[in-house]
Write a protein that holds these residues in place. Structure first.
Motif, PDB file in Angstrom:
ATOM      1  N   SER A  18       0.834  -1.188   0.000  1.00 42.53           N
ATOM      2  CA  SER A  18       0.000   0.000   0.000  1.00 42.53           C
ATOM      3  C   SER A  18       0.873   1.243   0.000  1.00 42.53           C
ATOM      4  O   SER A  18       2.035   1.205   0.411  1.00 42.53           O
ATOM      5  CB  SER A  18      -0.939   0.016   1.215  1.00 42.53           C
ATOM      6  N   GLN A  25       0.904   5.351   1.159  1.00 43.61           N
ATOM      7  CA  GLN A  25       0.291   6.367   2.000  1.00 43.61           C
ATOM      8  C   GLN A  25       0.929   7.719   1.717  1.00 43.61           C
ATOM      9  O   GLN A  25       2.141   7.825   1.569  1.00 43.61           O
ATOM     10  CB  GLN A  25       0.458   6.034   3.486  1.00 43.61           C
ATOM     11  N   GLN A  59      -9.096  -3.513   3.298  1.00 41.86           N
ATOM     12  CA  GLN A  59      -8.957  -3.043   1.932  1.00 41.86           C
ATOM     13  C   GLN A  59      -9.496  -4.073   0.938  1.00 41.86           C
ATOM     14  O   GLN A  59      -9.254  -5.271   1.084  1.00 41.86           O
ATOM     15  CB  GLN A  59      -7.492  -2.748   1.608  1.00 41.86           C
ATOM     16  N   ASN A 118      -4.189   6.826   7.621  1.00 44.82           N
ATOM     17  CA  ASN A 118      -4.915   6.495   6.383  1.00 44.82           C
ATOM     18  C   ASN A 118      -5.724   7.694   5.888  1.00 44.82           C
ATOM     19  O   ASN A 118      -6.283   8.451   6.677  1.00 44.82           O
ATOM     20  CB  ASN A 118      -5.857   5.311   6.614  1.00 44.82           C
TER      21      ASN A 118
END
Length: 238
Positions: A25, A27, A103, A233
């Motif tokens: 992921s 960020q 997710q 997040n």
């Protein structure tokens, strides 16, 4: 610190290795700091592949998308901005979206259909007419994802309100709303930004409770962990 070239813009990013993680992921923090979180064992080529696929999204975040949460010393959730995104977002195959803290991938299917549709089976499946251009596809997916979340918001927020009411005096109603702040209380109704639905239920309860008491951190032993999710997040992804 690593660097990556997107068009004529050079970005700096860091890599965090999480042993028990199974996916990658990206960020972007409120200070425009980019972090790539990867499972143990993946090499730099895997990271570069993800950065390439997410390049449009990264540039969008860097150009002004509002970060949901900022670190503050006392009841930070109440005044954190979660401003609705004004322009149409861009969507890519295999892009991931949070729902209740987990997710799920987006699968975009172009087919011989007259109307677009969204289904959810362990992932979001957006089916759009094959003759749609990129703008139509992005607008259609954004509308369908928004509908999908908002159709579930009232029920989940009601569950959170019920849990919070065991600790503090709570209003009788909770509804979702497209608002700038995370929460807004009007009379005996609490409005919660529907994008909060992307967070885990524990964080949703924290957000709801923060609108009802100035001592929200005293309600939960894991208060720091609950609100940290918002710091880590970005829920303004579309």
């Amino acid at each position: 610190m690593y660097t990556y070239q997107i068009g004529n813009q050079t970005i700096d990013y860091t890599v965090e290795v999480v042993p028990n993680r199974t996916d990658i992921s990206v960020q972007v923090s409120d200070k425009n700091q980019i972090k790539v979180i990867v499972p143990k064992g993946l090499n730099q080529n895997n990271v570069l592949s993800v950065l390439s696929r997410k390049s449009s999204w990264i540039l969008t975040q860097l150009s002004g998308t509002v970060k949901v949460a900022e670190k503050k010393e006392s009841t930070p959730v109440k005044k954190q901005a979660a401003a609705p995104v004004a322009k149409t977002a861009t969507f890519e195959n295999d892009e991931k979206f949070f729902y209740l803290g987990r997710q799920y991938r987006l699968n975009i299917v172009q087919d011989d259909v007259k109307e677009p549709s969204m289904t959810f089976r362990s992932k979001f499946i957006a089916t759009v007419p094959s003759n749609w251009n990129t703008q139509q596809t992005n607008e259609g997916i954004q509308a369908m994802l928004t509908d999908w979340y908002t159709n579930r918001a009232s029920e989940k927020f009601a569950e959170a309100l019920k849990a919070v009411s065991e600790h503090v005096q709570a209003p009788s109603n909770v509804e979702w709303a497209d608002i700038t702040d995370l929460t807004k209380k009007e009379g005996d109704t609490l409005h919660v930004n529907w994008r909060v639905l992307m967070a885990p239920m524990a964080t949703i309860e924290y957000v709801v409770a923060s609108a009802l008491t100035n001592n929200v951190d005293g309600l939960y032993d894991d208060a720091a962990e609950r609100k940290q999710w918002l710091t880590d997040n970005n829920i303004n992804v579309f």
